[in-house]
Design an enzyme around this catalytic site. Structure first.
Site, mmCIF file in Angstrom:
data_model
loop_
_atom_site.group_PDB
_atom_site.id
_atom_site.type_symbol
_atom_site.label_atom_id
_atom_site.label_comp_id
_atom_site.label_asym_id
_atom_site.label_seq_id
_atom_site.Cartn_x
_atom_site.Cartn_y
_atom_site.Cartn_z
ATOM 1 N N HIS A 147 64.346 56.080 40.874
ATOM 2 C CA HIS A 147 65.725 55.602 40.715
ATOM 3 C C HIS A 147 66.500 55.813 42.014
ATOM 4 C CE1 HIS A 147 65.580 56.474 36.036
ATOM 5 N NE2 HIS A 147 64.752 55.516 36.399
ATOM 6 N N GLU A 158 60.867 46.793 60.949
ATOM 7 C CA GLU A 158 59.554 47.134 60.385
ATOM 8 C C GLU A 158 59.375 46.595 58.963
ATOM 9 O OE1 GLU A 158 59.031 51.354 59.854
ATOM 10 O OE2 GLU A 158 60.493 51.414 58.259
ATOM 11 N N HIS A 160 68.655 49.725 37.401
ATOM 12 C CA HIS A 160 67.772 50.783 36.896
ATOM 13 C C HIS A 160 66.977 51.465 38.020
ATOM 14 C CE1 HIS A 160 64.706 52.175 33.638
ATOM 15 N NE2 HIS A 160 64.563 52.894 34.730
ATOM 16 N N GLU A 199 57.215 54.773 30.270
ATOM 17 C CA GLU A 199 56.893 53.549 31.020
ATOM 18 C C GLU A 199 55.376 53.356 31.165
ATOM 19 O OE1 GLU A 199 59.274 51.675 31.249
ATOM 20 O OE2 GLU A 199 61.109 52.799 31.666
ATOM 21 N N HIS A 221 57.436 54.789 40.008
ATOM 22 C CA HIS A 221 58.754 54.330 39.577
ATOM 23 C C HIS A 221 59.786 55.397 39.916
ATOM 24 C CE1 HIS A 221 62.046 52.820 37.209
ATOM 25 N NE2 HIS A 221 61.988 53.814 36.342
HETATM 26 P P1 13P Z 1 60.148 59.057 31.280
HETATM 27 O O1 13P Z 1 60.787 60.425 31.285
HETATM 28 O O2 13P Z 1 59.688 58.662 29.891
HETATM 29 O O3 13P Z 1 59.061 58.941 32.311
HETATM 30 O O4 13P Z 1 61.277 57.986 31.634
HETATM 31 C C1 13P Z 1 61.988 58.062 32.833
HETATM 32 C C2 13P Z 1 62.398 56.736 33.332
HETATM 33 O O5 13P Z 1 62.709 56.598 34.497
HETATM 34 C C3 13P Z 1 62.412 55.573 32.396
HETATM 35 O O6 13P Z 1 62.543 54.368 33.081
HETATM 36 ZN ZN ZN Z 2 63.454 54.607 35.064
#
Ligand code: 13P
Ligand code: ZN
Length: 277
Positions: free
Chosen positions: A142, A170, A211, A116, A140
């Site tokens: 998940h 908040e 995602h 990413e 980023h």
């Molecule tokens: P990477 O291992 O390449 O950082 O990818 C993980 C991910 O969350 C892709 O969206």
């Molecule tokens: Zn991801």
């Protein structure tokens, strides 16, 4: 100074581990990047090597030419960062054209920066400009509740912002500009990077449908805290929706306006629409 002794590196490692402990980083899920300050680069310069090969970023970020970043590696597990940071992460330099990078430290057992990287760097470019250089972190992850909501709520900035604001008083103070939503796209490339960085012109949070989430901020605490606040709010909404089809009561548009006044934040009116009953 050794890279591993630098304060920003310690902060980077701690944030990776905090995210792992929250359960946001199954396997290699998620990635983190930090735009180094000039004095932080000088601090660790003697521990860097400048003979790495220049490689394509996969997009161009001319406003980041000559900047240095600490970034997690592709395929690396957040749970391992604290055990072996030099295997899991790297410091890289962006070239003078903003189209290539080279690794100056880390990824000692091979590999490349996160897949990413285009999204991280395009978001950094937007935020550097928009905040006069103040924002340095792009994160980023998940987180499960936020992802769950992308199967249930309309995939609009208005729906996500308003629903998540309502879940904790908040929230509008922590993310007053709101949340952007990217419909499902193939991750890891330039197209999703362009879509995300477009949203980052307005917001500090972008949700990728089915995602995960991207957050931007000044430092590790603020950026981690932002992700944590949005995800907690999503968890409350998941709990509420699991109990009843409709909320019995909630915070109303005029109450948000009153909150905005007292807490000195601007809440865009587009999120304070009247709901149909
Ligand atoms: P990477 O291992 O390449 O950082 O990818 C993980 C991910 O969350 C892709 O969206
Ligand atoms: Zn991801």
């Amino acid at each position: 100074m050794k890279v591993l002794d630098a304060k920003f590196v310690q902060g980077f490692i701690r944030m990776c581990n905090d995210g792992w402990e929250q359960g946001w980083h199954e396997r290699n899920g998620g990635n983190l990047s930090y735009r180094m300050k000039p004095e932080e680069f000088e601090e660790v310069r003697d521990d860097l090597s400048f003979d790495g090969e220049w490689k394509e970023i996969g997009t161009t970020v001319p406003d980041l030419a000559g900047e240095y970043f600490m970034v997690t590696g592709s395929g690396k597990y957040f749970r391992n960062v604290i055990l072996d940071p030099a295997d899991s992460a790297c410091i890289l330099e962006v070239d003078e054209t903003g189209s290539k990078y080279r690794i100056l430290w880390g990824l000692v057992n091979g590999g490349r920066p996160t897949s990413e990287l285009p999204s991280h760097l395009m978001n950094h470019e937007v935020k550097k400009k928009a905040t006069d250089g103040k924002y340095r972190v792009i994160y980023h992850a998940h987180p499960a509740n936020t992802i769950a909501l992308t199967f249930v709520l309309p995939l609009t900035d208005e729906a996500f912002t308003r629903e998540l604001w309502e879940m904790a008083t908040e929230c509008p103070v922590v993310f007053p500009s709101g949340i952007g939503v990217v419909g499902w796209m193939v991750p890891g490339g330039r197209d999703i990077a362009v879509a995300t960085s477009e949203l980052m012109k307005q917001y500090d949070v972008a949700i990728w449908a089915h995602h995960g989430m991207f957050c931007a901020g000044e430092d590790f605490d603020l950026t981690f805290g932002l992700m944590h606040t949005v995800e907690k709010s999503a968890e409350i909404l998941v709990k509420v929706r699991s109990m009843v089809p409709e909320k019995a009561q909630t915070i109303q548009p005029d109450e948000f306006r009153a909150l905005a006044k007292d807490f000195h934040v601007d809440l865009p009116e587009k999120f304070l629409y009247e709901k149909e009953r």
